[in-house]
Design a protein around this motif. Sequence first.
Motif, PDB file in Angstrom:
ATOM      1  N   GLY A  21      19.899  -0.915   4.394  1.00 34.07           N
ATOM      2  CA  GLY A  21      20.167  -2.238   3.829  1.00 34.07           C
ATOM      3  C   GLY A  21      18.948  -3.114   3.668  1.00 34.07           C
ATOM      4  N   TYR A  22      17.768  -2.639   4.114  1.00 35.44           N
ATOM      5  CA  TYR A  22      16.560  -3.478   4.036  1.00 35.44           C
ATOM      6  C   TYR A  22      15.436  -2.799   3.255  1.00 35.44           C
ATOM      7  CZ  TYR A  22      19.030  -6.000   7.665  1.00 35.44           C
ATOM      8  OH  TYR A  22      19.980  -6.702   8.367  1.00 35.44           O
ATOM      9  N   TYR A  23      15.745  -1.687   2.604  1.00 40.44           N
ATOM     10  CA  TYR A  23      14.720  -0.925   1.901  1.00 40.44           C
ATOM     11  C   TYR A  23      14.094  -1.737   0.774  1.00 40.44           C
ATOM     12  CZ  TYR A  23      12.672   3.711   1.018  1.00 40.44           C
ATOM     13  OH  TYR A  23      11.823   4.786   0.902  1.00 40.44           O
ATOM     14  N   HIS A  24      14.902  -2.606   0.155  1.00 43.91           N
ATOM     15  CA  HIS A  24      14.379  -3.424  -0.938  1.00 43.91           C
ATOM     16  C   HIS A  24      13.357  -4.442  -0.451  1.00 43.91           C
ATOM     17  CE1 HIS A  24      17.526  -5.871   0.827  1.00 43.91           C
ATOM     18  NE2 HIS A  24      17.151  -6.913   0.118  1.00 43.91           N
ATOM     19  N   VAL A 242       3.007   3.934 -13.330  1.00 42.12           N
ATOM     20  CA  VAL A 242       3.050   2.530 -12.955  1.00 42.12           C
ATOM     21  C   VAL A 242       3.998   2.410 -11.762  1.00 42.12           C
ATOM     22  CG1 VAL A 242       3.590   0.191 -13.727  1.00 42.12           C
ATOM     23  CG2 VAL A 242       2.597   1.848 -15.330  1.00 42.12           C
ATOM     24  N   ASP A 243       3.701   1.517 -10.845  1.00 46.85           N
ATOM     25  CA  ASP A 243       4.453   1.422  -9.584  1.00 46.85           C
ATOM     26  C   ASP A 243       5.960   1.534  -9.795  1.00 46.85           C
ATOM     27  OD1 ASP A 243       2.092   1.127  -8.317  1.00 46.85           O
ATOM     28  OD2 ASP A 243       2.478  -0.861  -7.497  1.00 46.85           O
ATOM     29  N   CYS A 244       6.594   2.298  -8.878  1.00 46.79           N
ATOM     30  CA  CYS A 244       8.032   2.530  -8.975  1.00 46.79           C
ATOM     31  C   CYS A 244       8.616   2.620  -7.567  1.00 46.79           C
ATOM     32  CB  CYS A 244       8.315   3.821  -9.732  1.00 46.79           C
ATOM     33  SG  CYS A 244       7.626   5.288  -8.938  1.00 46.79           S
ATOM     34  N   PRO A 245       9.924   2.434  -7.418  1.00 48.04           N
ATOM     35  CA  PRO A 245      10.546   2.562  -6.100  1.00 48.04           C
ATOM     36  C   PRO A 245      10.728   4.023  -5.729  1.00 48.04           C
ATOM     37  CG  PRO A 245      12.204   2.000  -7.717  1.00 48.04           C
ATOM     38  CD  PRO A 245      10.895   1.969  -8.436  1.00 48.04           C
ATOM     39  N   SER A 250      12.503  11.410  -1.599  1.00 49.09           N
ATOM     40  CA  SER A 250      11.784  11.681  -2.834  1.00 49.09           C
ATOM     41  C   SER A 250      10.572  12.573  -2.576  1.00 49.09           C
ATOM     42  CB  SER A 250      11.349  10.373  -3.502  1.00 49.09           C
ATOM     43  OG  SER A 250      10.444   9.665  -2.682  1.00 49.09           O
ATOM     44  N   ILE A 251      10.243  13.390  -3.579  1.00 52.19           N
ATOM     45  CA  ILE A 251       9.129  14.331  -3.490  1.00 52.19           C
ATOM     46  C   ILE A 251       8.014  13.812  -4.392  1.00 52.19           C
ATOM     47  CG2 ILE A 251       8.424  16.745  -3.627  1.00 52.19           C
ATOM     48  CD1 ILE A 251      11.473  17.426  -3.902  1.00 52.19           C
TER      49      ILE A 251
END
Length: 324
Positions: A21-24, A242-245, A250-251
């Motif tokens: 719930g706090y990853y953002h 370009v920066d991404c979440p 993720s690999i």
Amino acid sequence: MAIEVLKPGLATTVQDLGRPGYYHLGIPVSGGMDTYALTAANLLVGNDAGDAVLEAVFMGPELKFDADALVAVTGAELPPKVDGVVQPTWTAFTVKAGQTLSFDFLKAGARGYIAIAGGIDVPVVLGSRSTYALGALGGHEGRPLKVGDSLPIGPAKRAVAAGRSVPADLRRGLGNPVVLRALPGLYWHRLTEAAGKGFFEDTWKVAPEADRIGYRFRGGRPLQFVEREQPFGAGSDPSNVVDCPYPYGSIQVPGGTEPIVLHRDAVSGGGYFMVGTVISADMDLIGQMQPNLPVRFEAVDMAGALAARHDRAAMLARLTESLA
């Protein structure tokens, strides 16, 4: 009740099922690297599935108890000893007041989970007792254990007897090679057809750089990218975007050479290309991998990922039923 840390082990931390719930906000989920083993340890001693336990990596701690307690150790084959007498793993056993819990040499796996009836009663931070050491958050003072630490234990929730054991068919092990199923990612189109095929054909090995943040893999062929004019902000390396979440699991492949699977304490974004995401049902396996272990990635679609999640949920339900 409290336990005294006589020896901390290599990197022993307090963990539960994490703080989603706090990853953002850039705060990772944390929690046990092998949530199935963590849950099993808790159920064996009558705790709730998400109570706080100790996660020991490669080497177990040495703990002195000031009161009688029911204990279970699951996950890696890290044989527990009570005053030098070896106890079975995946089975509840008693430690009496004044006795010391220690561990023999690691036999298999990487992370052992030590549950004590009542749970490790450290403060709850953002809904979890899990340690996020990089951010000095949660757990025992936001860090791995040290000599002399005193860990409070909560009151036991249920009266269960020593000797309860997880059936052998419900103890998930690693294959050889380990197969990690992955869903190809949003940036799959950046790879050449041959590179995409080769990624799933090659056998990789776990690199020494493997921890709670991520596991690095080596030995496969470098990835080749479709030529393009790099967009502003992506830099010159073709593996950059370009920066991404970054999703959990993720690999990312910096430089196109060594894949890194992001795990429980990983950052939430950056500028590296992602080849895909390891499905949630297989993330526990990564937490039990030792360096140099051979690994293959297997491509699945969304239907396959959801079916695997259903199968894992069914296995967890059978575990819960067997220890009810």
